[in-house]
Design a protein around this motif. Structure first.
Motif, mmCIF file in Angstrom:
data_model
loop_
_atom_site.group_PDB
_atom_site.id
_atom_site.type_symbol
_atom_site.label_atom_id
_atom_site.label_comp_id
_atom_site.label_asym_id
_atom_site.label_seq_id
_atom_site.Cartn_x
_atom_site.Cartn_y
_atom_site.Cartn_z
ATOM 1 N N MET A 111 0.838 -1.196 0.000
ATOM 2 C CA MET A 111 0.000 0.000 0.000
ATOM 3 C C MET A 111 0.879 1.255 0.000
ATOM 4 N N TYR A 112 0.477 2.267 -0.750
ATOM 5 C CA TYR A 112 1.227 3.523 -0.742
ATOM 6 C C TYR A 112 0.420 4.615 -0.059
ATOM 7 N N THR A 113 1.135 5.493 0.635
ATOM 8 C CA THR A 113 0.474 6.584 1.339
ATOM 9 C C THR A 113 1.129 7.922 0.998
ATOM 10 N N SER A 114 2.122 7.875 0.117
ATOM 11 C CA SER A 114 2.850 9.086 -0.269
ATOM 12 C C SER A 114 3.462 8.835 -1.648
ATOM 13 N N ILE A 115 3.989 9.892 -2.245
ATOM 14 C CA ILE A 115 4.676 9.726 -3.523
ATOM 15 C C ILE A 115 5.906 8.838 -3.320
ATOM 16 N N GLU A 116 6.594 9.065 -2.199
ATOM 17 C CA GLU A 116 7.802 8.301 -1.912
ATOM 18 C C GLU A 116 7.497 6.804 -1.819
ATOM 19 N N SER A 117 6.427 6.461 -1.096
ATOM 20 C CA SER A 117 6.125 5.028 -0.942
ATOM 21 C C SER A 117 5.582 4.439 -2.250
ATOM 22 N N LEU A 118 4.936 5.270 -3.060
ATOM 23 C CA LEU A 118 4.480 4.795 -4.375
ATOM 24 C C LEU A 118 5.685 4.457 -5.261
ATOM 25 N N VAL A 119 6.670 5.353 -5.255
ATOM 26 C CA VAL A 119 7.882 5.117 -6.038
ATOM 27 C C VAL A 119 8.619 3.876 -5.512
ATOM 28 N N ALA A 120 8.642 3.725 -4.184
ATOM 29 C CA ALA A 120 9.309 2.556 -3.583
ATOM 30 C C ALA A 120 8.649 1.262 -4.060
ATOM 31 N N VAL A 147 5.072 16.528 -11.096
ATOM 32 C CA VAL A 147 4.101 16.784 -10.027
ATOM 33 C C VAL A 147 4.568 17.961 -9.175
ATOM 34 N N SER A 148 5.830 17.903 -8.739
ATOM 35 C CA SER A 148 6.374 18.987 -7.907
ATOM 36 C C SER A 148 6.325 20.319 -8.643
ATOM 37 N N LEU A 149 6.773 20.310 -9.888
ATOM 38 C CA LEU A 149 6.865 21.557 -10.652
ATOM 39 C C LEU A 149 5.487 22.163 -10.890
ATOM 40 N N ALA A 150 4.520 21.333 -11.253
ATOM 41 C CA ALA A 150 3.170 21.849 -11.529
ATOM 42 C C ALA A 150 2.574 22.465 -10.272
ATOM 43 N N LEU A 151 2.771 21.793 -9.128
ATOM 44 C CA LEU A 151 2.221 22.335 -7.872
ATOM 45 C C LEU A 151 2.933 23.618 -7.458
ATOM 46 N N MET A 152 4.250 23.667 -7.658
ATOM 47 C CA MET A 152 4.991 24.903 -7.350
ATOM 48 C C MET A 152 4.480 26.054 -8.200
ATOM 49 N N ALA A 206 8.464 15.792 -3.917
ATOM 50 C CA ALA A 206 7.047 16.015 -4.213
ATOM 51 C C ALA A 206 6.185 15.975 -2.951
ATOM 52 N N ASP A 207 6.456 15.055 -2.037
ATOM 53 C CA ASP A 207 5.626 14.969 -0.826
ATOM 54 C C ASP A 207 5.693 16.251 -0.013
ATOM 55 N N GLN A 208 6.882 16.889 -0.002
ATOM 56 C CA GLN A 208 7.021 18.144 0.752
ATOM 57 C C GLN A 208 6.319 19.293 0.029
ATOM 58 N N VAL A 209 6.336 19.253 -1.293
ATOM 59 C CA VAL A 209 5.602 20.279 -2.048
ATOM 60 C C VAL A 209 4.101 20.131 -1.788
ATOM 61 N N ILE A 210 3.638 18.881 -1.784
ATOM 62 C CA ILE A 210 2.212 18.618 -1.518
ATOM 63 C C ILE A 210 1.834 19.143 -0.139
ATOM 64 N N ASP A 211 2.680 18.870 0.844
ATOM 65 C CA ASP A 211 2.396 19.347 2.192
ATOM 66 C C ASP A 211 2.392 20.873 2.250
ATOM 67 N N SER A 212 3.337 21.495 1.531
ATOM 68 C CA SER A 212 3.372 22.966 1.570
ATOM 69 C C SER A 212 2.140 23.561 0.894
ATOM 70 N N MET A 213 1.658 22.897 -0.162
ATOM 71 C CA MET A 213 0.415 23.354 -0.794
ATOM 72 C C MET A 213 -0.729 23.328 0.224
ATOM 73 N N ILE A 235 -2.491 13.066 -3.125
ATOM 74 C CA ILE A 235 -2.739 14.459 -2.736
ATOM 75 C C ILE A 235 -4.054 14.570 -1.960
ATOM 76 N N THR A 236 -5.067 13.810 -2.388
ATOM 77 C CA THR A 236 -6.347 13.815 -1.667
ATOM 78 C C THR A 236 -6.137 13.327 -0.234
ATOM 79 N N ARG A 237 -5.299 12.287 -0.095
ATOM 80 C CA ARG A 237 -5.060 11.709 1.227
ATOM 81 C C ARG A 237 -4.268 12.654 2.130
ATOM 82 N N ASN A 238 -3.207 13.246 1.576
ATOM 83 C CA ASN A 238 -2.255 13.978 2.426
ATOM 84 C C ASN A 238 -2.477 15.488 2.443
ATOM 85 N N ALA A 239 -3.303 15.992 1.550
ATOM 86 C CA ALA A 239 -3.589 17.424 1.525
ATOM 87 C C ALA A 239 -5.099 17.576 1.304
ATOM 88 N N THR A 240 -5.495 18.328 0.306
ATOM 89 C CA THR A 240 -6.918 18.496 0.035
ATOM 90 C C THR A 240 -7.098 18.813 -1.439
#
Lengths: 237, 294
Positions: free
Chosen positions: B1-10, B197-202, B248-255, B154-159
């Motif tokens: 199961m993935y809960t972040s971009i990092e774990s999805l990539v893993a 993903v990171s660039l588009a959100l930034m 990307a996960d940190q960008v998502i959190d900052s968003m 993003i839905t899970r970790n942000a909004t």
């Protein structure tokens, strides 16, 4: 990942707003099922943001479509005024302050019967809110406070508030092999009337509802299911 | 199961499977549905997306107050101009994004991705690339899986609610999802998908939700067009080798944090930004309180 792709890439719906259009249509479709009998007129009292912006978001057309039984992704939704007239269903929309309730709340008064006079017809009143993203909450049925999300198949039972009535209902459900997920009872006053809401893991059949209706002290029983994708395709064809 | 971009990539590395396939496997595990059932469900969603991207290109649709009626048709006519600044491809993508918004505002059928207000972006990018490169439905569905996996994180970790996070959470997230899909459809790597993903959100960080008269029309339709372009330019930056220095996960959190910092006036209440301009207020009164006008 506990979030389905189909929640992110969806819902498929009629625009423009998941809360003011899709949620409104779903709420009204739920109310139609809870009422469960013919009606000839519906009054919609619109509160808060619903009252403020209902015309711009087509909330009125969505609500009317819902009580006509249309789904949230049915393109006929925008023609619901004409469809209601063809079906002989009367309706009115009025802004009203419903008190300390969610911003997107509507109170629907159903006038029961195939036809009749508004002044003398029996009514059923359902109130609910559209919470956003198409999620809904039915907050009042008749005089009873409820908190029904309809995310699971639901049975609504009106009964006399007497010992043993609830267990007779749950026994009937159990006998059908259906598991009850949650149950909530609310009542007007001790010993008078009670409203029992059961959420089940699987949809229940008409035969179970018919069985519950003839149990002692049961006034009304109704199954409500907003349906999954599979039912939906059946419904569309 | 993935809960972040990092774990999805893993998971892609552990399983040796491409990202789209991991997302598909995880959806099957979550829902208990078979592979064909999930893909058929996605194909249905895609068909709705494609229809909404095309529908207003040729036909101006009635909308409340007609604030955006005909925008897509007009831009579609311009898109074929060989001397346009952004070129025919990008302009057609913009016209298709406007079409999705126009269909939505006209009470037509759309697929919220992730929301109704941002429903033009992902379809415009997917359909645009499909048309340009003659992609098969199978390929497009891989793109949709990539977009869906990113959107789920993003839905899970942000909004993705404008009322919670502003337009960045709706159109910005749609751009991140579409940018990720575009990188995949161009044959990019998982690292490049994540960079897009990171660039588009930034690029969308801080974008406020300020709909005129509370309607999902202005500036929503324009933002659908501009964020569809953001998706493609972010994808190109990533494909060109730009790596986001912020994960990307940190960008998502900052968003998400930026969304929380936004005052209520800039989160879908129509009290600030473009909605609060003199003309924006005038349109609101014309539509909803004509008695208030002289």
């Amino acid at each position: 990942m506990e979030i389905s792709l189909f929640d992110v890439l969806g819902p498929v719906m009629i625009g423009p707003s998941s809360s003011h259009t899709a949620g409104a249509a779903k709420l009204a479709r739920a109310a139609r099922q809870i009422v469960g009998e013919p009606f000839f007129h519906v009054d919609f009292a619109l509160h808060g943001s619903f009252a403020e912006t209902y015309k711009g978001h087509g909330t009125d057309r969505a609500l009317l479509a819902g009580v006509l039984g249309l789904w949230e992704d049915d393109e006929r939704l925008r023609d619901s005024f004409e469809l209601a007239r063809e079906a002989g269903l009367g309706f009115s929309f009025l802004p009203e302050d419903l008190g300390d309730v969610h911003e997107n709340t509507v109170r629907m008064t159903f006038y029961l019967g195939e036809q009749g006079e508004l002044a003398t017809a029996p009514t059923q009143v359902i109130q609910g809110s559209s919470l956003g993203g198409g999620r809904i909450l039915v907050t009042r049925i008749g005089g009873f406070d409820t908190g029904i999300t309809l995310e699971a198949p639901t049975i609504v039972v009106m009964q006399k508030d007497l010992p043993g009535v609830i267990s007779s209902v749950t026994a009937a459900v159990a006998a059908c092999g259906v598991n009850i997920g949650t149950m909530r009872v609310s009542r007007t006053a001790r010993g008078k009337l009670a409203c029992c809401v059961l959420e089940t893991d699987t949809p229940v059949g008409d035969s179970l509802i018919a069985e519950i209706r003839v149990l002692p002290h049961i006034i009304h029983a109704q199954a409500v299911s907003m349906g999954g994708e599979e039912d939906h395709h059946v419904h569309q064809h | 199961m993935y809960t972040s971009i990092e774990s999805l990539v893993a998971l892609t590395q552990e399983r040796g499977h491409p990202l789209w396939q991991v997302v598909l496997e995880e959806e099957m595990a979550l829902s208990g549905a078979g592979r064909d059932q999930v893909l058929e469900g996605l194909a249905q969603r895609y068909r709705v997306m494609e229809a909404s991207a095309h529908r207003a290109l040729e036909e101006a649709l009635p909308t409340a107050g007609n604030l955006i009626t005909g925008l897509s048709k007009t831009h579609h006519a311009y898109a074929s101009n060989p001397n346009s600044l952004c070129g025919p491809f990008l302009n057609r993508v913009m016209a298709m994004a406007l079409s999705g918004s126009e269909v939505n505002a006209s009470m037509g059928k759309i697929c919220a991705a992730p929301t109704a207000g941002s429903c033009g972006i992902l379809p415009a990018v997917l359909v645009g690339l499909r048309e340009r490169d003659n992609l098969t439905l199978e390929q497009v569905l891989e793109g949709l899986l990539v977009a869906g996996g990113i959107g789920a994180v993003i839905t899970r970790n942000a909004t993705v609610a404008g009322a919670e996070g502003g337009c960045q959470a709706e159109c910005g997230v749609a751009a991140a999802m579409a940018g990720a899909a575009a990188v995949h459809l161009q044959g990019g790597t998982t690292l490049q998908v994540v960079s897009a993903v990171s660039l588009a959100l930034m690029n969308a960080m801080g974008l406020v939700c300020d709909p005129v008269a509370g309607l999902v029309q202005v500036p929503c339709a324009q933002r659908n067009a501009s964020q569809a372009v953001n998706a493609l330019l972010s994808a190109d930056l990533a494909l060109g080798g730009m790596v986001s220095i912020i994960p990307a996960d940190q960008v998502i959190d900052s968003m998400y944090q930026v969304g929380k910092l936004l005052p209520g006036q800039l989160r879908e209440t129509a009290q600030g930004g473009i909605a609060a301009t003199a003309q924006g207020k005038r349109i609101y009164n014309q539509l909803f309180h004509p008695e208030a006008l002289e």
